[in-house]
Design a protein around this motif. Structure first.
Motif, PDB file in Angstrom:
ATOM      1  N   GLY A  69       0.905  -1.350   0.005  1.00 26.22           N
ATOM      2  CA  GLY A  69      -0.154  -0.189  -0.035  1.00 26.22           C
ATOM      3  C   GLY A  69       0.303   0.772   0.069  1.00 26.22           C
ATOM      4  N   SER A  70       1.806   0.866   0.506  1.00 23.15           N
ATOM      5  CA  SER A  70       2.976   2.567   0.596  1.00 23.15           C
ATOM      6  C   SER A  70       3.784   2.831  -0.875  1.00 23.15           C
ATOM      7  CB  SER A  70       3.292   2.434   2.046  1.00 23.15           C
ATOM      8  OG  SER A  70       4.638   1.469   1.313  1.00 23.15           O
ATOM      9  N   VAL A  71       3.446   1.610  -0.630  1.00 23.56           N
ATOM     10  CA  VAL A  71       4.119   2.218  -2.331  1.00 23.56           C
ATOM     11  C   VAL A  71       3.341   2.435  -3.652  1.00 23.56           C
ATOM     12  CG1 VAL A  71       5.517   0.430  -5.082  1.00 23.56           C
ATOM     13  CG2 VAL A  71       5.492  -0.072  -2.348  1.00 23.56           C
ATOM     14  N   VAL A  72       2.200   1.778  -3.548  1.00 19.80           N
ATOM     15  CA  VAL A  72       0.618   2.297  -4.322  1.00 19.80           C
ATOM     16  C   VAL A  72       0.841   3.923  -4.386  1.00 19.80           C
ATOM     17  CG1 VAL A  72      -0.762   2.806  -4.854  1.00 19.80           C
ATOM     18  CG2 VAL A  72      -0.368   0.458  -3.994  1.00 19.80           C
ATOM     19  N   VAL A  73       0.889   4.696  -2.839  1.00 16.35           N
ATOM     20  CA  VAL A  73       0.689   6.006  -2.678  1.00 16.35           C
ATOM     21  C   VAL A  73       2.606   6.705  -2.510  1.00 16.35           C
ATOM     22  CG1 VAL A  73       1.040   8.023  -0.392  1.00 16.35           C
ATOM     23  CG2 VAL A  73      -0.376   5.602  -0.381  1.00 16.35           C
ATOM     24  N   MET A  74       3.437   5.764  -3.009  1.00 13.59           N
ATOM     25  CA  MET A  74       4.688   6.237  -3.641  1.00 13.59           C
ATOM     26  C   MET A  74       4.528   7.104  -5.208  1.00 13.59           C
ATOM     27  SD  MET A  74       8.765   4.849  -3.704  1.00 13.59           S
ATOM     28  CE  MET A  74       8.374   3.825  -5.074  1.00 13.59           C
ATOM     29  N   SER A  75       3.462   5.694  -5.689  1.00 10.57           N
ATOM     30  CA  SER A  75       3.147   6.604  -7.022  1.00 10.57           C
ATOM     31  C   SER A  75       2.648   7.225  -7.419  1.00 10.57           C
ATOM     32  CB  SER A  75       2.877   4.703  -7.342  1.00 10.57           C
ATOM     33  OG  SER A  75       2.967   4.008  -7.677  1.00 10.57           O
ATOM     34  N   PHE A  76       2.444   7.742  -6.124  1.00 14.23           N
ATOM     35  CA  PHE A  76       1.182   9.185  -7.160  1.00 14.23           C
ATOM     36  C   PHE A  76       2.215  10.569  -6.255  1.00 14.23           C
ATOM     37  CE2 PHE A  76      -2.100   6.903  -6.336  1.00 14.23           C
ATOM     38  CZ  PHE A  76      -2.361   6.671  -7.961  1.00 14.23           C
ATOM     39  N   SER A  77       3.511  10.457  -5.702  1.00  8.18           N
ATOM     40  CA  SER A  77       4.486  11.504  -5.452  1.00  8.18           C
ATOM     41  C   SER A  77       5.205  12.046  -6.669  1.00  8.18           C
ATOM     42  CB  SER A  77       6.262  10.736  -4.714  1.00  8.18           C
ATOM     43  OG  SER A  77       5.433  10.364  -3.568  1.00  8.18           O
ATOM     44  N   GLU A  78       5.609  13.319  -6.215  1.00  3.39           N
ATOM     45  CA  GLU A  78       5.791  13.750  -7.359  1.00  3.39           C
ATOM     46  C   GLU A  78       7.243  12.886  -8.553  1.00  3.39           C
ATOM     47  OE1 GLU A  78       7.597  17.778  -7.007  1.00  3.39           O
ATOM     48  OE2 GLU A  78       6.682  18.023  -4.932  1.00  3.39           O
ATOM     49  N   PRO A  79       6.724  13.167  -9.793  1.00  2.39           N
ATOM     50  CA  PRO A  79       7.475  11.717 -10.452  1.00  2.39           C
ATOM     51  C   PRO A  79       8.863  11.418  -9.911  1.00  2.39           C
ATOM     52  CG  PRO A  79       6.804  12.741 -11.805  1.00  2.39           C
ATOM     53  CD  PRO A  79       6.637  14.068 -10.733  1.00  2.39           C
ATOM     54  N   ASN A  80       9.523  13.337  -9.698  1.00  2.24           N
ATOM     55  CA  ASN A  80      10.969  13.659  -9.777  1.00  2.24           C
ATOM     56  C   ASN A  80      11.400  12.765  -8.017  1.00  2.24           C
ATOM     57  OD1 ASN A  80      11.942  13.454 -12.890  1.00  2.24           O
ATOM     58  ND2 ASN A  80      11.912  15.761 -12.251  1.00  2.24           N
ATOM     59  N   LYS A  81      10.771  12.824  -6.961  1.00  7.58           N
ATOM     60  CA  LYS A  81      11.121  12.772  -5.797  1.00  7.58           C
ATOM     61  C   LYS A  81      10.010  11.884  -5.141  1.00  7.58           C
ATOM     62  CE  LYS A  81      11.880  17.563  -5.335  1.00  7.58           C
ATOM     63  NZ  LYS A  81      11.453  19.023  -4.548  1.00  7.58           N
ATOM     64  N   PRO A  82      10.477   9.774  -5.900  1.00  8.51           N
ATOM     65  CA  PRO A  82       9.197   9.204  -5.183  1.00  8.51           C
ATOM     66  C   PRO A  82       9.644   9.043  -3.872  1.00  8.51           C
ATOM     67  CG  PRO A  82      11.619   8.600  -6.078  1.00  8.51           C
ATOM     68  CD  PRO A  82      11.513  10.169  -6.292  1.00  8.51           C
ATOM     69  N   ASN A  83       9.019   9.034  -2.822  1.00  8.82           N
ATOM     70  CA  ASN A  83       8.913   8.810  -1.413  1.00  8.82           C
ATOM     71  C   ASN A  83       9.917   7.236  -1.340  1.00  8.82           C
ATOM     72  OD1 ASN A  83       9.281   8.933   1.384  1.00  8.82           O
ATOM     73  ND2 ASN A  83       6.794  10.441   1.396  1.00  8.82           N
ATOM     74  N   PHE A  84      11.070   7.689  -0.592  1.00  8.25           N
ATOM     75  CA  PHE A  84      11.695   5.430  -0.955  1.00  8.25           C
ATOM     76  C   PHE A  84      11.497   5.463   0.584  1.00  8.25           C
ATOM     77  CE2 PHE A  84      14.026   6.093  -4.629  1.00  8.25           C
ATOM     78  CZ  PHE A  84      13.161   5.292  -5.985  1.00  8.25           C
ATOM     79  N   LEU A  85      11.027   7.005   2.185  1.00  6.45           N
ATOM     80  CA  LEU A  85      11.486   6.821   3.137  1.00  6.45           C
ATOM     81  C   LEU A  85      10.255   6.186   3.441  1.00  6.45           C
ATOM     82  CD1 LEU A  85      14.049  10.238   4.199  1.00  6.45           C
ATOM     83  CD2 LEU A  85      14.363   7.026   4.735  1.00  6.45           C
ATOM     84  N   LEU A  86       8.961   6.662   3.165  1.00  4.87           N
ATOM     85  CA  LEU A  86       7.924   6.412   3.351  1.00  4.87           C
ATOM     86  C   LEU A  86       8.044   4.990   3.146  1.00  4.87           C
ATOM     87  CD1 LEU A  86       4.817   6.745   4.285  1.00  4.87           C
ATOM     88  CD2 LEU A  86       4.124   6.980   1.725  1.00  4.87           C
ATOM     89  N   VAL A  87       8.060   3.896   2.383  1.00  7.76           N
ATOM     90  CA  VAL A  87       8.152   2.663   1.910  1.00  7.76           C
ATOM     91  C   VAL A  87       9.092   2.023   2.649  1.00  7.76           C
ATOM     92  CG1 VAL A  87       8.975   0.747  -0.017  1.00  7.76           C
ATOM     93  CG2 VAL A  87       7.843   3.095  -0.680  1.00  7.76           C
ATOM     94  N   SER A  88      10.125   2.549   2.901  1.00  7.67           N
ATOM     95  CA  SER A  88      10.842   1.586   3.509  1.00  7.67           C
ATOM     96  C   SER A  88      10.600   1.814   4.802  1.00  7.67           C
ATOM     97  CB  SER A  88      12.813   2.421   4.293  1.00  7.67           C
ATOM     98  OG  SER A  88      13.117   2.325   2.370  1.00  7.67           O
ATOM     99  N   PHE A  89      10.051   2.339   5.419  1.00  2.74           N
ATOM    100  CA  PHE A  89       9.753   3.076   7.347  1.00  2.74           C
ATOM    101  C   PHE A  89       8.965   2.276   7.516  1.00  2.74           C
ATOM    102  CE2 PHE A  89      12.784   6.540   7.883  1.00  2.74           C
ATOM    103  CZ  PHE A  89      13.876   5.570   9.052  1.00  2.74           C
TER     104      PHE A  89
END
Length: 253
Positions: free
Chosen positions: A42-62
Motif C-alpha cells: 500500500g505504501s508503494v502505491v502511495v509512492m506512485s503518486f509522489s512527484e515524478p522526480n521525488k519518489p518517497n522511498f523513505l515512506l516505503v522503507s519505514f
C-alpha cells in the motif's frame, strides 16, 4: 522409519496434540505476510503518486520495517515470526526448523502475501490498479544477475540479524529483537529499493506478482534472498554464535 520421520519433522504434523500448535504457527505466518503485503505494498502505491522526480522511498522503507517490527513483536511467540521463505530456508539449513514444517511455513507465507495483495487491490479504486500494486521490478539499468546479487545481500543481512537476535546464548538481545529485525528490513529498502524494489522476501514478491500479473525476472526474487539467507545462517551458526552460557545464566534469562 521413526528416525526418518523425526529428521523430516513428519512427527510434528502427525500428532493431533502437536498439530494444534502447528496450526497456530501457520495462522501466524499467514497473518504476518498478509499484513506485510497489505500495508507495505500500500505504501508503494502511495509512492506512485509522489512527484515524478521525488519518489518517497523513505515512506516505503519505514512502512515495511514497521510492519515487520509489529508482526514479529505480536506473533514471534507463536511461530517465531519468520514471515519470509528466506528466513525459513536459513533456519532449515541450520536445523532450527524441520523440513515438513518449513515447507508448510513457505506455503502459508505465500498465501498470506497473496491474500494481502488481493485485499489491497480490492480496496483500491480501479484506476489505481495500473500502479503495479507494489510489485518489485528491476531497475532498467540493472540486469538479472546484478539483481540477484542485490537480493542475495538483502536476504543475507536480514537472516544475519535474525540469527544474532535469536541466538539462545544472547538473552540480552531478545527484547530488542523485533526492532532490530524491523530496522534490518528498513535498511534493506533504503539501500536497494531503487535497484530491485528491495524484496528481501520471495513470498512478498510472489503475492504481488500474482495480483499484478507481472513475472519479469521472478526467479531473482526467490533465488537471491533464499541463497543469501542460507549463507548467512550457516556463517552465523558455524562461526559467529555466542559462547554457550552457564546453566545458571540460562535459568536466569
Amino acid at each position: 522409519m521413526g528416525n526418518f520421520q523425526e529428521v523430516l519433522g513428519i512427527n510434528e504434523v502427525s500428532s493431533s496434540k502437536v498439530m494444534n500448535t502447528v496450526w497456530k504457527a501457520l495462522l501466524a505466518e499467514f497473518l504476518g505476510n498478509f499484513l506485510l503485503n497489505f500495508f507495505g505494498c500500500g505504501s508503494v502505491v502511495v509512492m506512485s503518486f509522489s512527484e515524478p522526480n521525488k519518489p518517497n522511498f523513505l515512506l516505503v522503507s519505514f512502512t515495511f520495517g514497521l510492519v515487520v517490527f509489529v508482526c514479529v513483536q505480536a506473533l514471534g511467540h507463536v511461530s517465531g515470526a519468520h514471515l519470509n521463505p528466506a528466513v525459513t530456508a536459513g533456519m532449515l539449513s541450520v536445523g532450527n526448523i524441520k523440513a515438513v514444517k518449513a515447507i508448510l511455513y513457505i506455503i502459508v507465507q505465500c498465501l498470506g502475501a497473496l491474500a494481502g495483495s488481493a485485499t489491497l487491490k480490492a480496496l483500491l479504486p480501479e484506476d489505481w490498479h495500473n500502479t503495479g500494486l507494489g510489485m518489485t521490478m528491476l531497475n532498467g539499468k540493472i540486469n538479472a544477475l546484478q539483481g540477484f546479487g542485490f537480493e542475495f545481500f538483502l536476504g543475507f543481512v536480514l537472516v544475519l540479524v535474525v540469527s544474532g537476535v535469536c541466538d539462545p546464548n544472547r538473552p540480552e538481545a531478545k527484547a530488542a529483537g523485533p526492532l532490530a529485525i524491523g530496522l534490518a528490513v528498513a535498511l534493506g529498502h533504503m539501500g536497494a529499493i531503487n535497484f530491485t524494489g528491495s524484496s528481501m522476501n520471495p513470498a512478498r514478491t510472489f503475492g504481488s506478482a500474482v495480483i499484478a500479473g507481472i513475472w519479469d525476472n521472478h526467479w531473482v526474487y526467490w533465488v537471491g534472498p533464499i541463497a543469501g539467507g542460507i549463507v548467512a545462517a550457516l556463517i552465523y551458526h558455524h562461526a559467529l554464535r555466542a559462547p554457550t552460557l552457564p546453566s545458571s545464566k540460562i535459568i536466569e534469562s
